[in-house]
Design an enzyme around this catalytic site. Structure first.
Site, PDB file in Angstrom:
ATOM      1  N   ARG A 116       0.819  -1.212   0.000  1.00 11.20           N
ATOM      2  CA  ARG A 116       0.000   0.000   0.000  1.00 11.20           C
ATOM      3  C   ARG A 116       0.851   1.260   0.000  1.00 11.20           C
ATOM      4  NH1 ARG A 116      -4.489  -0.457   4.105  1.00 11.20           N
ATOM      5  NH2 ARG A 116      -5.450  -1.412   2.272  1.00 11.20           N
ATOM      6  N   TYR A 117       1.922   1.226   0.756  1.00 10.93           N
ATOM      7  CA  TYR A 117       2.797   2.388   0.865  1.00 10.93           C
ATOM      8  C   TYR A 117       4.011   2.195  -0.045  1.00 10.93           C
ATOM      9  CZ  TYR A 117      -0.101   3.320   4.936  1.00 10.93           C
ATOM     10  OH  TYR A 117      -1.170   3.545   5.772  1.00 10.93           O
TER      11      TYR A 117
ATOM     12  N   ARG B   6       7.226   0.298   1.945  1.00 10.57           N
ATOM     13  CA  ARG B   6       7.048  -0.742   2.957  1.00 10.57           C
ATOM     14  C   ARG B   6       5.875  -1.644   2.598  1.00 10.57           C
ATOM     15  NH1 ARG B   6       5.029   3.982   5.750  1.00 10.57           N
ATOM     16  NH2 ARG B   6       3.026   3.644   6.795  1.00 10.57           N
TER      17      ARG B   6
ATOM     18  N   CYS C 228      -3.973 -17.867  14.829  1.00 10.98           N
ATOM     19  CA  CYS C 228      -3.569 -17.157  16.041  1.00 10.98           C
ATOM     20  C   CYS C 228      -3.724 -18.103  17.233  1.00 10.98           C
ATOM     21  CB  CYS C 228      -4.419 -15.919  16.269  1.00 10.98           C
ATOM     22  SG  CYS C 228      -4.095 -14.574  15.104  1.00 10.98           S
TER      23      CYS C 228
ATOM     24  N   CYS D  74      -9.223 -12.864  18.841  1.00 17.63           N
ATOM     25  CA  CYS D  74      -9.874 -11.639  19.308  1.00 17.63           C
ATOM     26  C   CYS D  74     -11.205 -11.473  18.575  1.00 17.63           C
ATOM     27  CB  CYS D  74      -8.986 -10.423  19.030  1.00 17.63           C
ATOM     28  SG  CYS D  74      -7.326 -10.547  19.703  1.00 17.63           S
TER      29      CYS D  74
ATOM     30  N   CYS E  57     -11.268  -8.972  15.575  1.00 11.84           N
ATOM     31  CA  CYS E  57     -10.207  -9.164  14.586  1.00 11.84           C
ATOM     32  C   CYS E  57     -10.559  -8.525  13.237  1.00 11.84           C
ATOM     33  CB  CYS E  57      -9.941 -10.650  14.379  1.00 11.84           C
ATOM     34  SG  CYS E  57      -8.689 -11.003  13.128  1.00 11.84           S
TER      35      CYS E  57
ATOM     36  N   ARG F 109      -9.112  -9.169  10.464  1.00 14.34           N
ATOM     37  CA  ARG F 109      -8.895 -10.104   9.352  1.00 14.34           C
ATOM     38  C   ARG F 109      -9.721 -11.380   9.518  1.00 14.34           C
ATOM     39  NH1 ARG F 109      -3.067  -8.496   9.828  1.00 14.34           N
ATOM     40  NH2 ARG F 109      -2.916  -6.677   8.436  1.00 14.34           N
TER      41      ARG F 109
ATOM     42  N   ASP G 231     -12.022  -1.536  14.091  1.00 10.11           N
ATOM     43  CA  ASP G 231     -12.415  -1.593  12.694  1.00 10.11           C
ATOM     44  C   ASP G 231     -13.861  -2.068  12.561  1.00 10.11           C
ATOM     45  OD1 ASP G 231      -9.959  -0.744  11.679  1.00 10.11           O
ATOM     46  OD2 ASP G 231      -9.123  -2.764  11.803  1.00 10.11           O
TER      47      ASP G 231
ATOM     48  N   ASP H 104      -8.085   3.488  10.807  1.00  4.09           N
ATOM     49  CA  ASP H 104      -7.725   2.922   9.512  1.00  4.09           C
ATOM     50  C   ASP H 104      -8.841   3.247   8.536  1.00  4.09           C
ATOM     51  OD1 ASP H 104      -5.367   1.673   8.723  1.00  4.09           O
ATOM     52  OD2 ASP H 104      -5.674   0.001  10.101  1.00  4.09           O
TER      53      ASP H 104
ATOM     54  N   LYS I  93      -3.613   4.545   7.466  1.00  2.00           N
ATOM     55  CA  LYS I  93      -3.688   4.969   8.857  1.00  2.00           C
ATOM     56  C   LYS I  93      -3.729   6.494   8.952  1.00  2.00           C
ATOM     57  CE  LYS I  93      -1.261   0.877  10.531  1.00  2.00           C
ATOM     58  NZ  LYS I  93      -1.255   0.190   9.221  1.00  2.00           N
TER      59      LYS I  93
END
Length: 393
Positions: free
Chosen positions: A120-121, A124, A133, A137, A140, A142, A302, A339, A346
């Protein structure tokens, strides 16, 4: 907390008395991983006041809790900040009028075809290496891939991802995430990190995002630290949302990572009912820097399916930020961000401490500044552009 070592069958779920006496450091992390609770009915054997959720919740997102995290949960209080993060609730059912997206951050649109690299950037990339995981959570971001076999990151995708990173000399920052990279064994991590270092020498900053350090601290071993040091992993960002998650065992394992020469950062999600409280956040971030972990980001929740009940309004997040800056150590104050939907990236949530105003007489503008106590001062010099006079011959 000291625990009596108990003898239990490998892979066996721990019941209440066994869990109370269980020492997480007494057996390898892989065995603890195999003891995870994967249904709310299993939690009834260790906790009171467990909500009976509809089985359709499991169609959308699985449940997974390590024995270590279960030990941190209040046995009776359904509002325990650890329980709220990991146990399913009726709130996860669809809420009319609340927009949710499977990929609300637009990561798939920035994913390089055939790889699991989100680029995206400009310089990076995010390298998604796992869809697993240790503990899941409920908020989450994702959910589209985590806990779902259809979202697995295949070995050929990882190889093509490394090819892409190696072939793009503009990339100087790589973040391994998922899921959680530390769910891999040491050999697999050694291979992936080694391939990046040997084939992409242009990568200057190699880092890992992991919640597993907090959810299963015994994953941090001398062998893992040797892999991190070998491949010069410069930073690991861990995820903590409440001071209750910071235990003597976590502090011990964080120190092991630091001794391997790895910087430690902290990411937090602002969650209603969990940490949307100034005193809780002050304590969390001061404890973090006390153990050498620098607070980095506080994310807004999110807008993923099943997480609407966690969302903290923008105005409240601004108030939380105001309650930190000036009141705790400067290095302990993280950046609050949202986000942006659809891949906007961000975006900082920052109150205005410095503002430009038109003078009361209408003759130009001035700069007004205020501090954390609300005290204001006028700084007119900031509103004037200083021009350096040219030298005459």
């Amino acid at each position: 907390m000291l625990h009596k070592i108990v003898s239990v069958t490998p892979g066996k779920l721990l019941l209440r008395e066994e869990l109370d006496a269980y020492d997480p450091a007494a057996e390898p992390w892989q065995k603890q991983f195999a003891r995870r609770y994967v249904h709310h009915s299993e939690m009834k054997g260790i906790l009171n006041n467990i909500e009976d959720v509809n089985e359709t919740v499991y169609d959308k997102f699985a449940v997974s809790v390590t024995p270590y995290m279960a030990q941190l949960m209040d046995r009776d209080d359904p509002h325990c900040p650890i329980r709220l993060q990991y146990l399913p609730t009726f709130h996860e059912e669809a809420k009319p009028g609340f927009a949710t997206l499977l990929d609300e951050l637009g990561e798939e649109g920035d994913t390089i075809p055939g790889t699991s690299v989100v680029h995206r950037y400009p310089r990076r990339v995010l390298f998604l290496v796992s869809n697993t995981c240790a503990t899941l959570c409920r908020f989450c971001t994702r959910k589209r891939m985590v806990s779902r076999p259809s979202g697995s990151v295949h070995k050929d995708e990882i190889e093509r991802s490394i090819d892409y990173i190696a072939g793009n000399k503009d990339i100087d920052d790589v973040l391994l995430s998922g899921g959680d990279p530390l769910t891999f064994d040491d050999d697999r991590l050694d291979y992936i990190l080694g391939q990046i270092r040997s084939r992409a020498p242009h990568v200057r900053f190699l880092r890992i995002g992991s919640r597993m350090v907090v959810q299963l601290p015994t994953r941090v071993t001398p062998e893992l630290c040797a892999v991190l040091e070998k491949h010069r992993v410069q930073m690991i960002n861990i995820h903590i949302n409440h001071p209750k998650e910071i235990t003597p065992l976590l502090r011990e394992r964080v120190k092991m990572i630091q001794k391997a020469g790895v910087m430690m950062g902290l990411q937090t999600v602002c969650l209603r009912g969990v940490n949307d409280n100034v005193e809780v956040m002050r304590e969390l971030f001061m404890q973090a820097i006390e153990m050498g972990v620098r607070p980095y980001y506080v994310y807004s929740t999110d807008m993923v399916e099943g997480a609407h009940h966690f969302i903290v309004p923008h105005a409240r997040m601004l108030a939380l930020y105001e309650g930190l800056r000036g009141w705790i150590s400067g290095p302990a104050v993280p950046t609050f961000i949202v986000d942006g939907l659809g891949g906007l990236g961000k975006l900082p949530i920052i109150p205005s401490y410095v503002r430009e105003e038109v003078r009361p007489d209408g003759n130009g503008t001035t700069i007004k500044c205020r501090n954390y106590k609300g005290m204001e001062v006028e700084m007119p010099g900031l509103g004037v552009e200083f021009r350096v006079p040219s030298q005459s011959n």
